[in-house]
Structures are given as structure tokens and as C-alpha cells.
Design an enzyme around this catalytic site. Structure first.
Site, short mmCIF file in Angstrom:
data_model
loop_
_atom_site.label_atom_id
_atom_site.label_comp_id
_atom_site.label_asym_id
_atom_site.label_seq_id
_atom_site.Cartn_x
_atom_site.Cartn_y
_atom_site.Cartn_z
CB SER A 233 -70.34 39.00 30.05
OG SER A 233 -71.15 38.16 29.23
CG HIS A 263 -68.27 40.17 25.88
ND1 HIS A 263 -68.99 39.25 24.87
CD2 HIS A 263 -68.16 39.60 26.57
CE1 HIS A 263 -69.41 38.14 26.05
NE2 HIS A 263 -69.40 38.51 26.47
CG HIS A 309 -67.79 32.92 18.37
ND1 HIS A 309 -67.73 31.77 19.77
CD2 HIS A 309 -68.33 33.35 19.22
CE1 HIS A 309 -68.46 31.97 20.66
NE2 HIS A 309 -69.51 33.30 20.36
NE ARG A 318 -75.36 34.49 19.30
CZ ARG A 318 -74.32 34.74 19.59
NH1 ARG A 318 -74.73 35.38 21.02
NH2 ARG A 318 -73.22 34.86 19.29
CG ASP A 364 -71.48 41.21 18.92
OD1 ASP A 364 -72.54 41.20 18.91
OD2 ASP A 364 -70.46 41.04 19.24
N1 HAX Z 1 -60.22 39.37 12.85
C1 HAX Z 1 -58.14 39.18 12.84
N2 HAX Z 1 -58.11 38.27 13.91
C2 HAX Z 1 -58.42 37.55 14.12
C3 HAX Z 1 -60.48 37.18 14.29
C4 HAX Z 1 -61.10 38.64 13.34
N3 HAX Z 1 -62.00 38.85 13.16
N4 HAX Z 1 -60.61 36.69 14.79
C5 HAX Z 1 -59.69 35.89 15.63
N5 HAX Z 1 -58.41 36.61 14.84
C6 HAX Z 1 -57.16 36.56 15.52
C7 HAX Z 1 -56.73 36.40 17.27
O1 HAX Z 1 -57.20 37.44 17.52
C8 HAX Z 1 -55.84 35.78 17.51
O2 HAX Z 1 -54.69 36.34 16.58
P1 HAX Z 1 -53.24 36.26 18.23
O3 HAX Z 1 -52.69 35.11 17.99
O4 HAX Z 1 -52.42 37.51 17.30
O5 HAX Z 1 -53.90 37.24 19.50
C9 HAX Z 1 -55.74 34.55 16.95
O6 HAX Z 1 -56.88 34.42 15.70
C10 HAX Z 1 -56.38 33.35 16.63
O7 HAX Z 1 -57.81 33.84 17.87
P2 HAX Z 1 -58.68 32.32 17.68
O8 HAX Z 1 -58.23 31.52 18.27
O9 HAX Z 1 -58.89 31.81 16.07
O10 HAX Z 1 -60.08 33.66 18.49
P3 HAX Z 1 -60.43 33.57 19.89
O11 HAX Z 1 -60.88 32.20 20.31
O12 HAX Z 1 -58.72 34.18 20.26
O13 HAX Z 1 -61.25 34.67 20.23
C11 HAX Z 1 -62.68 36.67 19.13
C12 HAX Z 1 -62.37 35.31 19.66
C13 HAX Z 1 -64.15 36.73 19.07
C14 HAX Z 1 -62.74 37.68 20.84
C15 HAX Z 1 -61.81 37.02 17.69
O14 HAX Z 1 -62.79 35.89 17.34
C16 HAX Z 1 -62.51 38.32 17.61
O15 HAX Z 1 -61.51 39.46 18.56
N6 HAX Z 1 -62.94 38.27 16.50
C17 HAX Z 1 -63.53 40.19 16.65
C18 HAX Z 1 -64.51 40.78 17.79
C19 HAX Z 1 -65.07 40.12 17.67
O16 HAX Z 1 -66.54 39.95 16.48
N7 HAX Z 1 -66.37 39.79 19.18
C20 HAX Z 1 -67.60 39.36 19.33
C21 HAX Z 1 -67.56 38.05 19.41
C22 HAX Z 1 -69.02 37.66 20.17
C23 HAX Z 1 -69.10 38.14 21.33
O17 HAX Z 1 -68.74 38.10 22.51
N8 HAX Z 1 -70.18 39.56 21.35
O18 HAX Z 1 -70.32 39.29 22.36
#
Ligand code: HAX
Length: 425
Positions: A233, A263, A309, A318, A364
Site C-alpha cells: 500500500s 496484505h 511476514h 503490534r 493481523d
Molecule cells: N501460511 C502458509 N504459507 C505461508 C505463510 C503462512 N502464513 N507465510 C508464508 N507462506 C509461504 C508463502 O506463501 C510462500 O509459498 P510459495 O513459495 O509456495 O509461494 C513461502 O511460504 C515463502 O514465503 P515467505 O518468503 O516466508 O513470505 P513472503 O514474503 O513471500 O510473504 C506474506 C509474506 C505476509 C504475504 C505471507 O507470510 C502470507 O501470505 N501470510 C499470510 C497472510 C497474512 O497474514 N498477510 C498479512 C501480512 C501483514 C500485512 O501486510 N498486513 O497488512
């Protein structure tokens, strides 16, 4: 607004000169390198953005203008806004002036409500909220003054005007959307003299007999305010703003990114996940049951929302703040108890999945259960709350970027063939 404008004028005149000299003397030094994996991995870890409002060290979490979040959790959101903009907390007179300024600018144009009521009744509240911001673009002081030929050194002042005009109105808009979208009855006005967060709670109209919900909302609005500038964002908003698109365009652009489930929308997804466990087991699940449920989620190819994250490698401070609030005010609530049990269980599960870099809860993971406890049960609305708060960070970053006269953002992209050639040559 004279205290704020005077302060910003002096802070940024000096900072601009300092950066000019720094770049002149060290402009050719390497600060980061990019690997092929980073180019194909969402630019994770590439250090090429400047953000002075806040930073997020992976082992510490959010630091706003040099102050760790845990030192700021008792502050008002307006104090944080001043801190983001000016680099230091306001004194009593400065805070009073900012609060007065926000109250004076809070009236929402009537056409916003006409457009909101013309939207389909099942529109997502985020689509409504971002539309409301975008249609107010014609009010932009920056756009008007740009057309009148203002000089570059005036850009930040016009951006500050837009920032204050928008931030002042967001609680009213967000509360109005809540009441309209979820059939809560007519809009409610805030009491004269209410502060920004208090007014928001009053306009939501959920009632707050013991003042706890207001406390939670003040905390919520502080915790979500800023998280450096590389997240979807903030980065989207800053990129759009760098084209000298005004803040109405750029804030709504950024918040459209916040509406994604990876996000900001994760907060609603997370509460859904927690409620699902409650429904499925018919009681507060045991740690063993939660462990099984987490594995099931992973095996079905879904993410466990609220965990992981892109930057952090610890429990998000947080989340810690929300957990502490829950333990103090609603320790007996079964939904909060699940959140707390998930925290005891899920990281151990995620640690076993090698690819997941951060098994810990993010912001979150806990917020939804607390909102639910105080009667804000419509989780489609949660990202709107997040947006009201995140607007503090996005708009202050825009003011800073204009004050520092940063240029248009334009990184270089290459086709896959060029990357292949670069790594195989
Ligand atoms: N559950 C399952 N799989 C997860 C995971 C979770 N909570 N967190 C990471 N992974 C997976 C990713 O999907 C990725 O899989 P692929 O390679 O198959 O695509 C792998 O682990 C490597 O990811 P990473 O390097 O650890 O994390 P990223 O930087 O790619 O992604 C995310 C960060 C926040 C998007 C990810 O941890 C996620 O999807 N979490 C769940 C959703 C979430 O809580 N989002 C909010 C984040 C905070 C925020 O921005 N708030 O606004």
C-alpha cells in the site's frame, strides 16, 4: 496550522540540503545488490527506497522516527501523525492545534454520500471507502495550485493541505460507510471537542459504556499507522504520488493494495479462520486441535492468515500490543482465547514448513478478535479501519517526499531473456 507548517518548513529545508550534499559526495557508492532470486521474488530485501517516517528492522519491528513501538502504544493517533510528519512528538500546544485543525476540516461533501448510496448494496466496504476518497479529488489543493503554476518549493505545503483535509474526513467517511453498508441507521455526529479516534468511535455508534472500545480503537489507530514504505500500500501510493498525482489519487491507489488478502485484508481472513475453528470444534479448541486445523489449512494450499511476514522475523510488536490489551480487558472471551492459543501453537507448525521464513504472528493475527469482542462483528469492514490508520503513514510519507523534492519513481525492468543472459554470460 502555523505551528505545523513552521516546523515542517524548518525541518525539511535543512534535510533537503543535507541529502543534496550526501548524494553529491557519495552518489556512486553501492548500498545494495540485486540477485536474480530477488528480481523474481518481489524485490524482497532490495534496499532502494528511502523512508524516514518509520523503519522495520526484521528483529525489532516497527520503529517510528527512531522510537520503538512499545514506547508509543499509549499515545493518541494525532500525536503519532505529528511524529511521522515532523520527526518528534508534539508539545501540548502543537497537539491542540493539530486536533483543532482536523476538527475544522472534517465535514464530508454531500456528494460523497450520494455516490455511496448509489453503489450496489453488497459492495465491499473497501471499494466504497476508496471510491469516496477518489471522488473527492476535485477538492485537491495540490491539483488546483499546480494548475495555477505554484513553484516546486510550494508542493509540500499543498500536499500537507490535502493530507490534513483527507485525514480529517476519514473517520466520518469510514463511520458513515459502516452505518450505511451494515444497515445501522442514520449517520451519527461526533461530539464537539472529540478527538480524532474518540469521534470515530462515537460515529460508529456501537456504544462504549466503559470506555474500553475507545481505548482499543486509539491503540488500533496507532499500531497500523505506518510500516516503512516497501509494503504494497505505501509503495503503490508513493509511486503514484511521485508522478505528482495528488493525494486523493495516490492514497486511494495505495489503499486498493491494502484490500488484498496477503496484505491488509488478512485481518478479516484471520478472524474468519479463528471463528471457523470455534464452529468446527464447538468449543475453544485445544492446542492439539488447533495444530491439526493449521495443518489442514496448509495441506489445502491456503495460507494461515495473520502469520508470516515479508520483512519481520519475530513476533510483530503490534501483535504483542494487541495480545497485552486482550489479556488486560477480555481474557475470558473465548474468541480471544483462541487467538492466544493459536499463538502458542501455529508458530511451531509453520516452523516445520521449510519454505516459510517467518512463522510468527503479524499485526493481523489478533486485532479482529478484539474488535469482535466490542461488537464490531462485520469483518468485511476491518480493512477500512486499517485504512483510516494507514492514511496517517501514507499521507505523511507524501508530504515528506514532496518536501524533500524526491523525483518520480522509475526502476528498470528487463525481459526474462535479458536476465537469463546476465546470469549465464
Ligand atoms: N501460511 C502458509 N504459507 C505461508 C505463510 C503462512 N502464513 N507465510 C508464508 N507462506 C509461504 C508463502 O506463501 C510462500 O509459498 P510459495 O513459495 O509456495 O509461494 C513461502 O511460504 C515463502 O514465503 P515467505 O518468503 O516466508 O513470505 P513472503 O514474503 O513471500 O510473504 C506474506 C509474506 C505476509 C504475504 C505471507 O507470510 C502470507 O501470505 N501470510 C499470510 C497472510 C497474512 O497474514 N498477510 C498479512 C501480512 C501483514 C500485512 O501486510 N498486513 O497488512
Amino acid at each position: 496550522m502555523s505551528l505545523l507548517t513552521d516546523k515542517l518548513g524548518s525541518v525539511y529545508a535543512a534535510a533537503r540540503d543535507e541529502i543534496k550534499t550526501l548524494v553529491k559526495e557519495h552518489g556512486d557508492k553501492v548500498v545494495s545488490q540485486v540477485t536474480l532470486a530477488q528480481a523474481y521474488g518481489g524485490m524482497r530485501g532490495v534496499k532502494s527506497l528511502v523512508c524516514d517516517t518509520s523503519e522495520v528492522p526484521p528483529d525489532k519491528g516497527l520503529i517510528i522516527r527512531g522510537i520503538e513501538l512499545k514506547e508509543l502504544t499509549g499515545k493518541l493517533p494525532e500525536e503519532i501523525y505529528w511524529l511521522l510528519l515532523c520527526g518528534e512528538l508534539p508539545n501540548a500546544a502543537e497537539l491542540a492545534e493539530l486536533q483543532q485543525e482536523l476538527r475544522a476540516r472534517s465535514a464530508v461533501p454531500e456528494y460523497v454520500w450520494s455516490v455511496m448510496s448509489a453503489m450496489p448494496a453488497d459492495s465491499h466496504p473497501m471499494a466504497m471507502f476508496n471510491t469516496a476518497i477518489l471522488i473527492m479529488q476535485k477538492e485537491s489543493v495540490f491539483a488546483r495550485r499546480y494548475n495555477e503554476g505554484m513553484t516546486k518549493d510550494e508542493y509540500w505545503k499543498a500536499t500537507l493541505d490535502d493530507a490534513l483535509n483527507i485525514v480529517a474526513k476519514l473517520p466520518n467517511i469510514a463511520a458513515g460507510i459502516y452505518r450505511m453498508r451494515f444497515n445501522k441507521g442514520p449517520r451519527i455526529e461526533a461530539a464537539a471537542g472529540a478527538d480524532w479516534g474518540q469521534g470515530y468511535v462515537q460515529m460508529l455508534g456501537l456504544g462504549d459504556p466503559n470506555g474500553e472500545f475507545t481505548k482499543l480503537m486509539q491503540l488500533y489507530l496507532v499500531l497500523h499507522s505506518d510500516h516503512e514504505s516497501g509494503n504494497v500500500s505505501a509503495f503503490s501510493a508513493a509511486t503514484v504520488n511521485s508522478a505528482l498525482s495528488d493525494l486523493y489519487y495516490s492514497l486511494s491507489a495505495g489503499l486498493n493494495g491494502l484490500a488484498g488478502p496477503l496484505h491488509g485484508l488478512a485481518n478479516q481472513e484471520c478472524l474468519k479462520w479463528v471463528l471457523e475453528t470455534h464452529e468446527m470444534f464447538g468449543h475453544v479448541p485445544t492446542n492439539k486441535e488447533l495444530e491439526e486445523f493449521a495443518w489442514k489449512t496448509l495441506e489445502s494450499g491456503k495460507v494461515v492468515p495473520g502469520y508470516g511476514h515479508a520483512v519481520l522475523r519475530i513476533t510483530d510488536p503490534r501483535f504483542d500490543a494487541f495480545l497485552a490489551f486482550g489479556k488486560q480487558y477480555c481474557a475470558d472471551d473465548p474468541i480471544f482465547q483462541i487467538v492466544s492459543n493459536v499463538f502458542d501453537t501455529v508458530p511451531e507448525v509453520l516452523k516445520q514448513v521449510q519454505k516459510i521464513k517467518d512463522p510468527w504472528p503479524n499485526v493481523d493475527a489478533g486485532s479482529g478478535a478484539l474488535l469482535y469482542h466490542y461488537g464490531l462483528t462485520e469483518f468485511d469492514y476491518y480493512t477500512v479501519l486499517f485504512s483510516v490508520s494507514r492514511a496517517l503513514g501514507i499521507t505523511s510519507q507524501a508530504v515528506v517526499n514532496r518536501a524533500m523534492a524526491y523525483p518520480i519513481t522509475r526502476p528498470k525492468s528487463l525481459p526474462t531473456g535479458a536476465f537469463k543472459k546476465a546470469v549465464t554470460a
